[in-house]
Design a protein around this motif. Structure first.
Motif: not given
Length: 598
Positions: A94-96, A164-165, A181-185
């Protein structure tokens, strides 16, 4: 009396001890159910997100025109900016952010961050040294981009689990930059935790039940004690057998997924499916069908355990495909047999539509063996999981094939590009050396191409190139390959054709192009003609560069003689290396650049 009292007291103490043990066990089970799963799931998710982040980075780099220069200079091209803006809609990210080697943010899905510098120390201590850095944070829901639009609600007290990676970009041992990278887990994490908790709850409940039975047996007479112990042993044996069966199924599913993800083609993938399904579902015979490119029929791809498959079936022949969900024959009082399952002998069967990215790509058909109907019915959930694994693998193979096709195709004409032309020519020369089969190449150049650009514009020039490319592609049979190395140049690689056939094909190509009528707007463009140069292996060279140079020299000779004709290269010993021909060849730009004049 005292003995009875002592016995009574001992029994009470024993009962209280056993009750205390049960209480401690129950408390430990509750603690394990609600405390253990989260760290385990977080560790599993970290490994999965790390791997997924590498795929995200590779996908972004493959779609950028000049990734090295972009990261080095911190500048994004307009084409790349458009592609990057679509990335969050196509993935779980959703965001990077894109960062240079110095930590400057030169592109971000949040435009207000562009120009800022990464302040975290780990960027220089870990990421800059080539290490992928992973963080797991709990953030407010309003800080997750796009969440409010998806849920339609807003609550300042709601939080989300965010991974966040930072994935470094290393080129030739040099740190060019990184992608954050930001991903909602949250949903995936909660699902996994709930599953682990449910599994632990079931196992602990079974263990507590066994202990309760043991306590019950203690208070019974010796006559029933052995029977109760025997019953408990049988129960535990059944539980152990079930656990072993589940563990085996999980292991086989994991191995199936690993092998399918490493398959290089659909044929190899379906061969793996057939071998694994005989072990995963031994009580069922089955087959797999996949939609053809035209999507009007499904092609039979594999079968196992005595099952058979037709070469083709129509979607209307399957109730599962027609209804858009799994069809189970034998579960209702009234059932209808699918046409593709005929002849039918009354055995229960399943039809699982195979879905990939929301689209139906195929069908998995399973039918119970004659002596294992009950086991077959109980394996429906496992069969559904297998269908899901197969669907993901098919999607990955097709995406990999699509990316490979994009890397070797010219975007304007659809012909193969210069890189593929060089590789194909090298392989064809090797095959000719080993088998002694003939090999020829034809260099093609559009005559007076500059006039089309100058008089009618580059759009008209592009239409001319596409029209010529279409003629060349239609003329290729079997292993013959048509390429566009650049500009208005084309090359045909013709393995296995005699020199006479090659000359005939070249003349027919010239005539076919001469007959083309290209309409641009409301008028027809002037007639098109091409000049062709032919070179044969090994007469005109044994190396790719020698054959290409010989065909170029023949092409240059055809142009010097007045164009719109075919010329054959001179023999290698007699053919002078005309610098003009090489100059003519080198002035053409790459296909992705502006169209060059003749």
């Amino acid at each position: 009396m005292k003995s009875d009292l002592k016995t009574s007291v001992a029994e009470k103490i024993r009962s209280m001890s056993l009750l205390f043990v049960l209480f401690v066990a129950a408390a430990a089970s509750v603690w394990a159910v609600f405390s253990v799963p989260a760290p385990i799931v977080d560790h599993m998710l970290e490994a999965d997100v790390r791997k997924q982040a590498e795929l995200w980075q590779r996908r972004i780099i493959l779609h950028m025109q000049e990734p090295g220069e972009s990261f080095e200079e911190g500048v994004i091209q307009p084409h790349d900016a458009h592609m990057l803006s679509l990335f969050t809609e196509e993935t779980d990210v959703y965001r990077y952010r894109l960062l240079t080697g110095s930590g400057e943010i030169f592109w971000s899905s949040r435009s207000d961050e562009i120009g800022e510098f990464e302040a975290n120390v780990f960027f220089t201590t870990h990421v800059a040294k080539g290490e992928t850095y992973y963080m797991h944070e709990t953030l407010p829901a309003y800080d997750v981009d796009g969440l409010t639009l998806q849920t339609g609600t807003y609550d300042s007290g709601v939080t989300r689990e965010v991974a966040q990676v930072y994935v470094p970009l290393i080129h030739n041992g040099h740190f060019d930059g990184a992608i954050d990278f930001y991903t909602d887990i949250t949903d995936l994490r909660n699902t996994f935790i709930n599953r682990v908790q449910l599994s632990l709850l079931v196992l602990t409940s079974i263990a507590l039940l066994a202990m309760t039975i043991a306590v019950y047996v203690v208070f019974k007479t010796n006559r029933f004690r052995m029977n109760q112990l025997r019953q408990r042993n049988e129960t535990e044996r059944e539980i152990l057998d079930e656990q072993l069966r589940l563990a085996r199924e999980v292991q086989l599913l994991g191995e199936l997924n690993e092998w399918l993800q490493s398959s290089r083609s659909l044929d190899e993938l379906f061969e793996m499916v057939a071998r694994f399904m005989t072990h995963i579902l031994p009580t069922a015979e089955g087959s797999v069908y996949v939609y053809s490119n035209s999507r009007d029929v499904l092609d039979g791809c594999a079968s196992w355990n005595g099952g058979t498959h037709r070469d083709h079936i129509h979607p209307e022949e399957c109730w599962g495909l027609r209804r858009g969900r799994t069809y189970e024959f034998g579960s209702s009082e009234i059932d209808f047999v699918c046409e593709h399952a005929e002849p039918h002998d009354g055995r229960a069967y399943y039809c699982f539509p195979i879905l990939a990215h929301g689209e139906t790509v195929g069908l998995m058909h399973l039918r119970a063996l004659s002596d294992a109907t009950e086991e077959f019915i109980s394996s429906k959930k496992l069969a559904q999981m297998c269908a899901e694994q197969i669907s993901m693998a098919i999607a990955n193979v097709r995406m990999r094939d699509q990316l490979h096709d994009q890397s070797v195709r010219d975007p304007l004409t659809g012909l193969f590009n210069r890189r593929h032309m060089t590789e194909t020519l090298r392989k064809s020369i090797g095959n000719s050396q080993n088998s002694g089969t003939p090999l020829s190449i034809i260099a093609v150049d559009v005559d007076h191409f500059k006039k089309f650009n100058d008089n009618h514009g580059h759009d008209a020039g592009d239409m001319v190139l596409r029209a010529v490319g279409s003629v060349l592609e239609q003329a290729c049979d079997g292993d013959e390959v048509a390429c566009r190395p650049g500009g208005e140049e084309f090359t045909l690689i013709l393995p296995g054709a005699s020199q006479e056939d090659v000359m005939t094909k070249a003349e027919l190509l010239r005539q076919a192009v001469e007959a083309i009528v290209v309409r641009y707007g409301e008028k027809a463009l002037p007639g098109i003609s091409i000049s062709l140069g032919v070179a044969h292996y090994p007469r005109h060279g044994t190396m790719p560069q020698d054959l290409l140079r010989a065909s170029d020299e023949a092409l240059y000779e055809a142009k010097a003689k007045g164009r719109n004709q075919v010329c054959v290269a001179s023999s290698a010993e007699q053919a002078p290396r005309d610098p003009g021909a090489q100059k003519h060849r080198s002035t053409h730009p790459k296909p992705d650049g502006p169209i060059a004049a003749e």
